[in-house]
Every structure is written in C-alpha cells, then in structure tokens.
Design an enzyme around this catalytic site. Structure first.
Site, PDB file in Angstrom:
ATOM      1  N   HIS A 154     -12.408 -34.006 -13.208  1.00  0.00           N
ATOM      2  CA  HIS A 154     -13.711 -33.513 -13.684  1.00  0.00           C
ATOM      3  C   HIS A 154     -13.638 -32.070 -14.199  1.00  0.00           C
ATOM      4  O   HIS A 154     -14.617 -31.553 -14.732  1.00  0.00           O
ATOM      5  CB  HIS A 154     -14.756 -33.561 -12.562  1.00  0.00           C
ATOM      6  CG  HIS A 154     -15.142 -34.951 -12.156  1.00  0.00           C
ATOM      7  ND1 HIS A 154     -15.652 -35.870 -13.045  1.00  0.00           N
ATOM      8  CD2 HIS A 154     -15.091 -35.583 -10.959  1.00  0.00           C
ATOM      9  CE1 HIS A 154     -15.898 -37.011 -12.413  1.00  0.00           C
ATOM     10  NE2 HIS A 154     -15.566 -36.864 -11.148  1.00  0.00           N
ATOM     11  N   ASP A 189     -10.365 -43.844 -11.975  1.00  0.00           N
ATOM     12  CA  ASP A 189     -11.310 -43.413 -10.945  1.00  0.00           C
ATOM     13  C   ASP A 189     -12.674 -44.055 -11.250  1.00  0.00           C
ATOM     14  O   ASP A 189     -12.970 -44.413 -12.393  1.00  0.00           O
ATOM     15  CB  ASP A 189     -11.422 -41.883 -10.976  1.00  0.00           C
ATOM     16  CG  ASP A 189     -12.246 -41.310  -9.833  1.00  0.00           C
ATOM     17  OD1 ASP A 189     -11.652 -40.927  -8.818  1.00  0.00           O
ATOM     18  OD2 ASP A 189     -13.492 -41.242  -9.968  1.00  0.00           O
ATOM     19  N   HIS A 191     -15.435 -42.597 -11.408  1.00  0.00           N
ATOM     20  CA  HIS A 191     -16.199 -41.678 -12.257  1.00  0.00           C
ATOM     21  C   HIS A 191     -15.413 -41.319 -13.516  1.00  0.00           C
ATOM     22  O   HIS A 191     -14.191 -41.224 -13.486  1.00  0.00           O
ATOM     23  CB  HIS A 191     -16.515 -40.391 -11.483  1.00  0.00           C
ATOM     24  CG  HIS A 191     -17.203 -40.639 -10.177  1.00  0.00           C
ATOM     25  ND1 HIS A 191     -16.516 -40.744  -8.990  1.00  0.00           N
ATOM     26  CD2 HIS A 191     -18.517 -40.818  -9.888  1.00  0.00           C
ATOM     27  CE1 HIS A 191     -17.387 -40.962  -8.007  1.00  0.00           C
ATOM     28  NE2 HIS A 191     -18.597 -41.019  -8.524  1.00  0.00           N
TER      29      HIS A 191
HETATM   30 ZN   LIG Z   1     -14.479 -40.435  -8.494  1.00  0.00          ZN
END
Ligand SMILES: [Zn+2]
Length: 334
Positions: A154, A189, A191
């Site tokens: 991220h 993942d 996300h």
């Molecule tokens: Zn994640």
C-alpha cells in the site's frame, strides 16, 4: 524453499489503529510474524543491502520523514504512536511544512498506519528481508520467500498507508531490474496493491497485475478499479482484476488464470509475488472465502509459469490460521 527473515522486524509494534471509526488493537501485529515462523521452520537471516536500494523507490524527503516522524511526534509532546488527521485531497505538491501533524498528512493516506518508536527499524529490515530473498532468486533459486513484516504494497514512493511504510515488493523489483532482469509483479493480497501500482503506473518495463476485492466496497477504495490500466509508457502494463466480496476458489481461479496469461505474454524473467493470506475465509478484516488447502492450488498455478519468483509476504490477519495458510502456499509453490 529458502525463507528469509530478520527479528528486528518485530521492533515495529504500534498499539492502536483507527478502524471503522474506532480505536482497536493494531491488527498487523508482531504475532503475525511469530505465527508464520512457527509454521515454516528456521529462516535464513536477512543481509543488509543498504539504504540506496530504498532510495531507488522512495523519495529522500519521504525517507527522512519516516526516519524522524516518531521522534518529532514525541518532541511535540504527543503520547503514543504518531498518526495523521488531515490530508491534502485536491492536489498534492511539495510544501515546506513544520508541524508533525501536517507532515503526517502529507506523507500518508490513512489513519490506520501509526508510526511507533520501532517503525523505521522494522520497515527497514522488512525491505532488507525482501532484498535478501531476491538475492537467492538472482543466484539461481527457482523461488524464495521473504517474511516481510510490516507489509509494503500500500506504500507509494512518498506515502505510507494500509500498515505499509516501505514498499518491499517494489524495492525488490527495482533491485532485480538493476540486476538486468525483466520483472512482472503479481499481487494476490485481498486488498489492491495501490502503492506498487502507483510506483510503476507510468512504466512500460514492469507489468503489475492484481487480484483483489472490488474497491467500490473495500479498502483502499481509490485505486484498483478495472479501468486503471497504466498511463503514458505504462499504458497497458497495469492489470486490475477486482472481485466481489464472498469470492471462493471457483470465483478466484478464472481471475488468476487471466493474470497468469497476461504475465506469460509479458514474458518476464523474474516474478515478484505480493502474497497476502487475507483472502482466507476466516480473515477478520476481509471478505473472500479461500480455504487453507486452496492456497496450495493457487500457488501451484502461479509456479506453473516456470518463472523465478520472489514471494514477499503482505497481509493476513487470522493469526491462528496464518502459519498454516502460508505453509500451504509455500508447499504448493515448491
Ligand atoms: Zn491486505
């Protein structure tokens, strides 16, 4: 499979995070790494590849901020861990900002990623663990596992978020490119790997493919939509495959095959795999329905590419099942 790790990653241990509007215990806890270690046996120690490898991905200003943020927070008389509360939405630009709260906003995109006393040390060694596992792959191993924690996907070149402070996968990808490899990145993942996507979004020499929860319902919301395909020289080198909440293996495999087909067409000679086990049915913050045995099947399909692969750990918050899920994946891959 050779596995890499450094105990200094445990130094990163924030206490609380803001989640769904309430302060709760920090989910990306050191216990995650301990659960994985208990399942995979004794890993090899990471080797320090230096800060220059970080600078190939992250800006000097961001690294300086991350290094001093917790000290600056305490110098301002604040208790606990450093976390922002105000963010530039309309336009981000280089500003000369003095107050720690302003700089936290300038270099982050959420309030769920506190900076604790040991965050720099933990994140630094997480990145060095990725570089150490990459070294094994560059030396001829078909695959190696980096037990990265904190995770990285991220985190952009100049911002943190989503429990991520340095982008381990991107740092390893840049190091592989510097060693003459053609690199694809696959992010599995739960996300979307927004930071990794941002870092390579205008690059045609790196393919980024991601299978993740639809950002219309799931974090990180503002990236990972299917129409994000890259820009400029990077047009067509980003592939986003969002899936609806509730996806099980039957829903997951067609997306995986689409990603693998695109990667095969790109013909990389090294794959960086961002592996998150938060696609697990029992994950407390995610909504897919993969089972422990499914990870072996997913891993076997990815391994069937036959491309030398660095596997970098990302998320996974069902701590009691995390070791078994990672072991299933690594056994399937091998
Ligand atoms: Zn994640």
């Amino acid at each position: 499979m050779r596995c890499f790790w450094d105990a200094r990653q445990l130094a990163h241990a924030p206490e609380l995070e803001l989640h769904n509007g309430a302060f709760v215990p920090f989910a990306e806890s050191p216990a995650r790494a301990e659960a994985i270690l208990a399942a995979i046996g004794t890993p090899e120690a990471a080797v320090d590849h230096g800060e220059a490898r970080l600078r190939a991905v992250h800006s000097e200003a961001y690294l300086a901020f991350l290094w001093s943020a917790h000290k600056d927070w305490r110098a301002a008389g604040r208790p606990g861990d450093a976390s922002g509360y105000a963010w530039p939405v309309v336009r981000r630009r280089q500003l000369s900002l003095d107050r720690i709260d302003a700089r936290l906003g300038a270099y982050s995109f959420d309030a769920a990623s506190p900076i604790a006393a040991g965050t720099w040390e933990g994140a630094y060694w997480s990145a060095q663990t990725a570089l150490s596992a990459l070294g094994a792959v560059l030396a001829g191993e078909p695959a190696a596992f980096a037990l990265c924690r904190p995770p990285g996907h991220h985190c952009g070149s100049d911002y943190l978020g989503g429990y991520c402070y340095l982008n381990n996968a991107a740092i390893a990808a840049e190091a592989a490119i510097a060693a003459g490899r053609k690199v694809a990145i696959l992010d599995v993942d739960y996300h979307h790997g927004n930071g990794t996507q941002d870092i390579f979004y205008e690059r045609g020499d790196v393919l980024f493919a991601s299978i993740h929860a639809d950002p219309r319902t799931d974090y990180p919301f503002f990236w990972g939509h299917a129409d994000e395909t890259g820009e400029g020289e990077g047009e067509g080198a980003t592939l986003n495959l969002p899936l609806a909440r509730g996806a099980d293996l039957a829903a997951y495999l067609p997306a995986l095959d689409a990603a693998l087909e695109r990667i095969a067409a790109f013909a990389p000679d090294l794959l960086v795999l961002s592996y998150g086990a938060d696609t697990f049915a029992g994950d407390p913050i995610s909504q897919f329905r993969l089972e422990t045995a499914d990870y072996a099947r997913v891993a076997r399909r990815i391994a069937s590419l036959g491309t030398p692969t660095l596997i970098a750990m990302e998320g996974g918050y069902a701590v009691d099942a995390l070791g078994a899920n990672v072991a299933s994946f690594l056994e399937g891959f091998a």
